[in-house]
Design a protein around this motif. Structure first.
Motif, short mmCIF file in Angstrom:
data_model
loop_
_atom_site.label_atom_id
_atom_site.label_comp_id
_atom_site.label_asym_id
_atom_site.label_seq_id
_atom_site.Cartn_x
_atom_site.Cartn_y
_atom_site.Cartn_z
N ARG A 5 -70.10 -93.98 -2.29
CA ARG A 5 -70.06 -93.35 -3.60
C ARG A 5 -68.68 -92.74 -3.79
O ARG A 5 -68.18 -92.00 -2.94
N ILE A 6 -68.05 -93.03 -4.94
CA ILE A 6 -66.68 -92.60 -5.20
C ILE A 6 -66.62 -91.86 -6.53
O ILE A 6 -67.12 -92.34 -7.56
N PHE A 7 -65.97 -90.69 -6.51
CA PHE A 7 -65.77 -89.92 -7.74
C PHE A 7 -64.53 -90.41 -8.47
O PHE A 7 -63.50 -90.70 -7.85
N ALA A 24 -59.31 -92.32 -2.14
CA ALA A 24 -60.49 -93.19 -2.13
C ALA A 24 -60.12 -94.57 -1.62
O ALA A 24 -60.86 -95.19 -0.84
N GLU A 49 -74.36 -92.66 -13.10
CA GLU A 49 -73.44 -93.33 -12.19
C GLU A 49 -73.37 -94.81 -12.52
O GLU A 49 -74.20 -95.34 -13.28
N SER A 136 -66.26 -84.37 -2.31
CA SER A 136 -66.68 -85.12 -1.12
C SER A 136 -68.16 -84.87 -0.82
O SER A 136 -68.88 -85.79 -0.42
N GLU A 139 -70.18 -86.90 -3.27
CA GLU A 139 -70.16 -88.31 -2.88
C GLU A 139 -71.16 -88.57 -1.76
O GLU A 139 -71.83 -89.61 -1.73
#
Length: 248
Positions: A5-7, A24, A49, A136, A139
């Protein structure tokens, strides 16, 4: 298969692909060693998301954005944590764990016994650092909305500001010398939909600070007969509040 999972600080709505940030990109390619086509999940702190996949894995890592999914995994309990800033990595740990436990607001406080001095550029760097810890944690834990990490303020100023705003249904201050515990307090009150937890730094809040909080309608509570450290007490209390009124 684990899906990272990446912001994204950039809004994702309407995009078909996006260039990921340096941190990332390095994590996905250098640490996880993922290749082109590996599935990802992206979120942008605007709700929901996006499913995605790695498109390129060179110096400029890009991701193809696919479908949008609703759902933010937010607790039904709106939970704020106001806490005196502690030294070293203790406060970092509190930010991380409070995020995982669903806190919606984190208010760092400057109190009488606070040994950390933050001003100017150093203060802004700390806020950026704490925000990255919260990112973090989101994520990792599945949250799609980041907690609001407020600018550090003096406790007196913060308490004064509460009187000018809509305050939570339950305002609680940890105070190990009181005899009232959460079990007995909650048995006599209706289940709140919001709560504010006030915690001191190393050494706790002074008697004068606790008296000021009580004058602002805070309820003093203790967490059993043992005195917990400043990084332990808020996590224990947040866990209990989420169990009683939230989604644990």
């Amino acid at each position: 298969m684990r899906i990272p999972r990446i912001f994204s600080a950039q809004p994702l709505s309407g995009l078909r692909d996006i260039e990921l940030g340096e941190a990332a990109s390095r994590h996905l390619v250098k640490v996880l060693r993922l290749g082109t086509g590996h599935p990802l999940t992206l979120f942008d702190d605007r709700g929901g998301e996006y499913s995605a996949s790695l498109a390129t894995t060179g110096k400029r890592v890009r991701a193809c954005i696919d479908t949008f999914q609703e759902g933010d995994r937010q607790s039904p309990l709106e939970l704020s944590l106001a806490i005196g800033i502690s030294r070293g990595e203790r406060f970092d740990w509190v930010v991380q764990k409070a995020t995982e436990l669903g806190a919606t607001v984190l208010q760092p406080l400057l109190t009488e016994r606070c040994e950390v001095k933050l001003t100017g550029e150093r203060l802004q760097k700390k806020r950026t650092h704490w925000r990255q810890i919260a990112i973090s944690a989101c994520e990792q834990c599945g949250r799609n909305l980041l907690p609001d990490i407020a600018e550090p303020v003096k406790l007196a100023h913060y308490l004064q500001s509460l009187a000018q705003d809509t305050t939570p249904a339950a305002k609680l201050v940890l105070h190990h010398r009181t005899r009232l515990d959460l079990h007995h307090w909650q048995a006599e009150h209706e289940k709140p939909d919001s709560a504010l937890l006030l915690v001191g730094p190393e050494g706790g809040l002074s008697q004068a600070e606790i008296a000021t909080a009580l004058a602002c309608d805070f309820i003093p509570l203790r967490l059993g007969p043992r005195v917990m450290r400043t990084e332990t007490a808020p996590i224990a209390a947040l866990s209990i509040l989420q169990y009683l009124w939230g989604d644990l």
